[in-house]
Design a protein around this motif. Structure first.
Motif, mmCIF file in Angstrom:
data_model
loop_
_atom_site.group_PDB
_atom_site.id
_atom_site.type_symbol
_atom_site.label_atom_id
_atom_site.label_comp_id
_atom_site.label_asym_id
_atom_site.label_seq_id
_atom_site.Cartn_x
_atom_site.Cartn_y
_atom_site.Cartn_z
ATOM 1 N N ARG A 45 0.834 -1.205 0.000
ATOM 2 C CA ARG A 45 0.000 0.000 0.000
ATOM 3 C C ARG A 45 0.876 1.266 0.000
ATOM 4 O O ARG A 45 1.627 1.482 -0.918
ATOM 5 C CB ARG A 45 -1.002 -0.028 1.146
ATOM 6 N N LEU A 46 0.825 2.098 1.021
ATOM 7 C CA LEU A 46 1.550 3.367 1.009
ATOM 8 C C LEU A 46 3.029 3.218 1.348
ATOM 9 O O LEU A 46 3.795 4.164 1.205
ATOM 10 C CB LEU A 46 0.905 4.343 1.996
ATOM 11 N N GLY A 47 3.424 2.043 1.810
ATOM 12 C CA GLY A 47 4.832 1.804 2.101
ATOM 13 C C GLY A 47 5.221 1.944 3.552
ATOM 14 O O GLY A 47 6.404 1.863 3.901
ATOM 15 N N THR A 48 4.242 2.130 4.446
ATOM 16 C CA THR A 48 4.559 2.344 5.862
ATOM 17 C C THR A 48 5.290 1.155 6.469
ATOM 18 O O THR A 48 6.307 1.329 7.149
ATOM 19 C CB THR A 48 3.275 2.623 6.666
ATOM 20 N N SER A 69 -0.660 -5.308 -5.614
ATOM 21 C CA SER A 69 -1.466 -5.331 -6.841
ATOM 22 C C SER A 69 -1.578 -3.943 -7.459
ATOM 23 O O SER A 69 -1.686 -3.808 -8.674
ATOM 24 C CB SER A 69 -2.865 -5.855 -6.539
ATOM 25 N N PHE A 70 -1.568 -2.905 -6.619
ATOM 26 C CA PHE A 70 -1.882 -1.543 -7.038
ATOM 27 C C PHE A 70 -3.252 -1.485 -7.723
ATOM 28 O O PHE A 70 -3.530 -0.611 -8.529
ATOM 29 C CB PHE A 70 -0.774 -0.952 -7.921
ATOM 30 N N GLU A 71 -4.103 -2.455 -7.360
ATOM 31 C CA GLU A 71 -5.502 -2.471 -7.781
ATOM 32 C C GLU A 71 -6.425 -2.703 -6.583
ATOM 33 O O GLU A 71 -7.591 -3.043 -6.742
ATOM 34 C CB GLU A 71 -5.734 -3.566 -8.826
ATOM 35 N N GLY A 72 -5.879 -2.543 -5.381
ATOM 36 C CA GLY A 72 -6.664 -2.785 -4.174
ATOM 37 C C GLY A 72 -6.703 -4.259 -3.825
ATOM 38 O O GLY A 72 -5.889 -5.061 -4.295
ATOM 39 N N GLN A 86 -21.080 -11.280 7.140
ATOM 40 C CA GLN A 86 -20.472 -11.082 5.847
ATOM 41 C C GLN A 86 -19.158 -10.318 6.012
ATOM 42 O O GLN A 86 -19.000 -9.527 6.943
ATOM 43 C CB GLN A 86 -21.411 -10.289 4.928
ATOM 44 N N THR A 87 -18.237 -10.549 5.098
ATOM 45 C CA THR A 87 -16.989 -9.808 5.143
ATOM 46 C C THR A 87 -17.236 -8.326 4.865
ATOM 47 O O THR A 87 -18.165 -7.958 4.139
ATOM 48 C CB THR A 87 -15.981 -10.353 4.112
ATOM 49 N N VAL A 88 -16.412 -7.480 5.471
ATOM 50 C CA VAL A 88 -16.524 -6.039 5.231
ATOM 51 C C VAL A 88 -15.788 -5.627 3.964
ATOM 52 O O VAL A 88 -15.920 -4.491 3.504
ATOM 53 C CB VAL A 88 -15.950 -5.232 6.420
ATOM 54 N N TRP A 89 -15.001 -6.560 3.414
ATOM 55 C CA TRP A 89 -14.143 -6.227 2.284
ATOM 56 C C TRP A 89 -14.829 -6.499 0.949
ATOM 57 O O TRP A 89 -15.672 -7.377 0.836
ATOM 58 C CB TRP A 89 -12.840 -7.018 2.343
ATOM 59 N N ARG A 90 -14.403 -5.758 -0.057
ATOM 60 C CA ARG A 90 -14.811 -6.038 -1.428
ATOM 61 C C ARG A 90 -13.616 -5.780 -2.339
ATOM 62 O O ARG A 90 -12.701 -5.008 -1.993
ATOM 63 C CB ARG A 90 -16.004 -5.175 -1.847
ATOM 64 N N GLN A 91 -13.634 -6.419 -3.470
ATOM 65 C CA GLN A 91 -12.518 -6.297 -4.397
ATOM 66 C C GLN A 91 -12.304 -4.835 -4.791
ATOM 67 O O GLN A 91 -13.253 -4.102 -5.061
ATOM 68 C CB GLN A 91 -12.775 -7.127 -5.653
ATOM 69 N N GLY A 92 -11.046 -4.435 -4.786
ATOM 70 C CA GLY A 92 -10.691 -3.080 -5.184
ATOM 71 C C GLY A 92 -10.536 -2.099 -4.044
ATOM 72 O O GLY A 92 -10.004 -0.991 -4.246
ATOM 73 N N GLN A 93 -10.949 -2.470 -2.824
ATOM 74 C CA GLN A 93 -10.740 -1.577 -1.687
ATOM 75 C C GLN A 93 -9.248 -1.417 -1.396
ATOM 76 O O GLN A 93 -8.434 -2.273 -1.736
ATOM 77 C CB GLN A 93 -11.440 -2.128 -0.436
#
Length: 202
Positions: A45-48, A69-72, A86-93
């Motif tokens: 992600r941001l590199g932290t 991925s740089f696509e979330g 249900q999961t809170v995640w979705r593709q691309g987040q």
């Protein structure tokens, strides 16, 4: 801790991990300075996580491999749903632009190698490398499991694997992947109060 203070001052404008997780990464990376091998960050992600790991291990001779991925996020699976939820995640987040990450890590550009793509597609490009430090922050079951399947055998004795998502209620799949994979391994899996987990390779 002076190294942590300096790293935090240099990174104060960049969002990401809270201070306790940053400190844990820096100190854990410092603990493997005498272990041979490269470092890797899966889910950059941001590199932290990369910046604090690099500051901790403090070695210009180490090569740092960054998989993102740089696509979330990838698509969640059934394992990423908590009990009855249900999961809170979705593709691309959690999408971040590659240029942003590279700019954040420009201080270490001479040792950073970027592998853009979905886990585990580009792992074979480092199949001949050995590692002292591997950080996993991919939130979901399948990429966490795929990362462990590939990197575990490539971590040198005394090296470490850190999973950022292990204790998060939002990431039950990551915890499930860690627990399942480590179940028949000789190492202990430590759940750290920060929410991360730690495996020290035997």
């Amino acid at each position: 801790n002076e190294p942590f203070r300096r790293a935090s001052a240099a990174w104060q404008a960049v969002a990401g991990l809270p201070d306790d997780r940053r400190f844990f990464l820096l100190s854990t990376a410092a603990s493997v300075r005498n272990v041979e091998g490269d470092t890797a960050d899966i889910g950059v992600r941001l590199g932290t996580s990369s910046i604090f790991s690099l500051r901790g291990i403090d070695s210009a001779a180490r090569q740092h491999h960054l998989f993102e991925s740089f696509e979330g996020l990838s698509e969640p699976t059934a394992e990423d749903s908590g009990a009855g939820q249900q999961t809170v995640w979705r593709q691309g987040q959690l999408l971040v632009e590659e240029e942003v990450t590279k700019k954040n890590l420009r201080t270490y550009e001479d040792r950073c190698h970027y592998y853009k793509g979905w886990v585990p597609a580009r792992f074979p490009e480092v199949r001949d490398r050995q590692f002292a430090f591997v950080h996993i922050d991919v939130d979901l079951y399948q990429p966490t499991r795929d990362t462990l399947e590939f990197f575990y055998e490539r971590v040198n004795p005394g090296g470490v694997i850190v999973c950022d998502d292990y204790g998060s209620v939002l990431c039950p799949g990551a915890r499930k992947a860690m627990d399942e994979f480590m179940d028949d391994k000789p190492e202990s899996l430590f759940h750290i109060p920060t929410g991360q987990s730690l495996v020290v390779k035997k």
